[in-house]
Design an enzyme around this catalytic site. Sequence first.
Site, PDB file in Angstrom:
ATOM      1  N   ASP A 143       0.832  -1.032   0.154  1.00 59.88           N
ATOM      2  CA  ASP A 143       0.131  -0.090   0.022  1.00 59.88           C
ATOM      3  C   ASP A 143       0.948   1.196  -0.086  1.00 59.88           C
ATOM      4  OD1 ASP A 143      -2.159  -1.624   0.281  1.00 59.88           O
ATOM      5  OD2 ASP A 143      -2.199  -1.724   2.592  1.00 59.88           O
TER       6      ASP A 143
HETATM    7  C1  26A Z   1     -11.784  -7.381   1.055  1.00 54.75           C
HETATM    8  N1  26A Z   1     -10.587  -7.333   1.747  1.00 54.75           N
HETATM    9  C2  26A Z   1     -10.100  -8.848   2.128  1.00 54.75           C
HETATM   10  C3  26A Z   1      -9.834  -6.238   2.270  1.00 54.75           C
HETATM   11  C4  26A Z   1      -8.444  -6.423   3.037  1.00 54.75           C
HETATM   12  C5  26A Z   1      -7.888  -5.159   3.238  1.00 54.75           C
HETATM   13  N2  26A Z   1      -8.156  -3.779   2.826  1.00 54.75           N
HETATM   14  C6  26A Z   1      -9.598  -3.943   1.852  1.00 54.75           C
HETATM   15  N3  26A Z   1     -10.165  -4.999   1.668  1.00 54.75           N
HETATM   16  N4  26A Z   1      -7.712  -7.389   3.622  1.00 54.75           N
HETATM   17  C7  26A Z   1      -7.010  -6.725   4.063  1.00 54.75           C
HETATM   18  N5  26A Z   1      -6.774  -5.605   3.948  1.00 54.75           N
HETATM   19  C8  26A Z   1      -5.713  -4.393   4.571  1.00 54.75           C
HETATM   20  O1  26A Z   1      -4.536  -4.813   3.772  1.00 54.75           O
HETATM   21  C9  26A Z   1      -3.818  -3.841   4.529  1.00 54.75           C
HETATM   22  C10 26A Z   1      -2.329  -4.304   4.171  1.00 54.75           C
HETATM   23  O2  26A Z   1      -2.111  -4.076   2.763  1.00 54.75           O
HETATM   24  C11 26A Z   1      -5.587  -4.654   5.934  1.00 54.75           C
HETATM   25  O3  26A Z   1      -6.361  -3.687   6.643  1.00 54.75           O
HETATM   26  C12 26A Z   1      -4.122  -3.784   5.781  1.00 54.75           C
HETATM   27  O4  26A Z   1      -4.205  -2.795   6.511  1.00 54.75           O
END
Ligand code: 26A
Length: 342
Positions: free
Chosen positions: A297
């Site tokens: 990110d």
């Molecule tokens: C729909 N899903 C599975 C998700 C996520 C996500 N953010 C949005 N949608 N699953 C994990 N994360 C976020 O990824 C970040 C790390 O790259 C987590 O909240 C974490 O901060």
Amino acid sequence: MAFDLVCLGNPLLDLQVNVDKAYLDKYGLKENDAILTEEKHMPIFDEALARPDVRLIAGGAAQNTARGAQYILPANSVLYFGSVGKDKYADKLIEANKSVGLTTAYMVQDDIATGKCAALINGTNRSLVTDLGAANHFKPSHLEKPENWEHVKNAKIFYIGGFHLTVSPEAIELLGRHAAEENKPFVLNFSAPFIPQFFKEPLARVLPYVDYVICNESEAAAFAEANGLDASDLVSVAKSIAKSAKINGKRPRTVVFTQGTDPTLVVVHENGDFVVNEYPVHALEASKVTDTNGAGDAFAAGFVAGLVQGKDLATSVDMGHWLAKLSIQEIGPSFPFPKQTY
Ligand code: 26A
């Protein structure tokens, strides 16, 4: 107020804990992955909250990127859309966003809790298990509210978390159509292997709007597998994405593959030709890595901040590497204070 960069994603609070391999095995989790929670994973959240070392950190992949881009850019450059509940978790997110000056235009759900992600850290790996909660209830109508659509019209660039393909592909298409009509750059991050794997159809619907694809090596491999391509040849996979159907003919398609500590691969498809480049990451001694949650990110944040500033591709990629290096020295998807400058 006019925001240069508008982002859309799933706002989540991360419950970050350190776990061992046995804990991951118990729940059938991979060491490095991001998944939507199933019934069998539910105890993980209470178990995480019960640990003395649990950390509650603002997360949500695109929200992390929005915070990171705002960290670099001048005040009031970035606006983030997503859906949250009315609870302490949402307050935590708002507080973290304030610390970097990120503006949010949340859709607020009265009776649904803010989404959460168990970020299970195992050395330099992270396994993410998400309960989307309120984030799952985002609707395109929120974007169409006059005050919000004004922000869309004023934006210069859009950044979309691929994770949002599980929530509202319609909202992504709405922004994509606007971006293509107005010839504004539209950036999509694939977010996780399960997106190209299990959300192949919505991804294929959205991809024609995309000018910049960002993904990591495992997402690229998952895309290859889902589309019958040779996953061992990442350059060919990138070329295949780069040359796929595109609505805005005024911009080339650029595909950016990060590969952990290996060089980032960039393929641009323009006028029927491919330009292929590799850019080395900013090296960091292993002992200085705090955790890699949010590294991708942060890369996307630096990269897209570069685009907002009108930097060339090589510089934008380098800004991504620079911000990722800063973020992996912090706990979770966070950035150091006092602020560092590129
Ligand atoms: C729909 N899903 C599975 C998700 C996520 C996500 N953010 C949005 N949608 N699953 C994990 N994360 C976020 O990824 C970040 C790390 O790259 C987590 O909240 C974490 O901060």
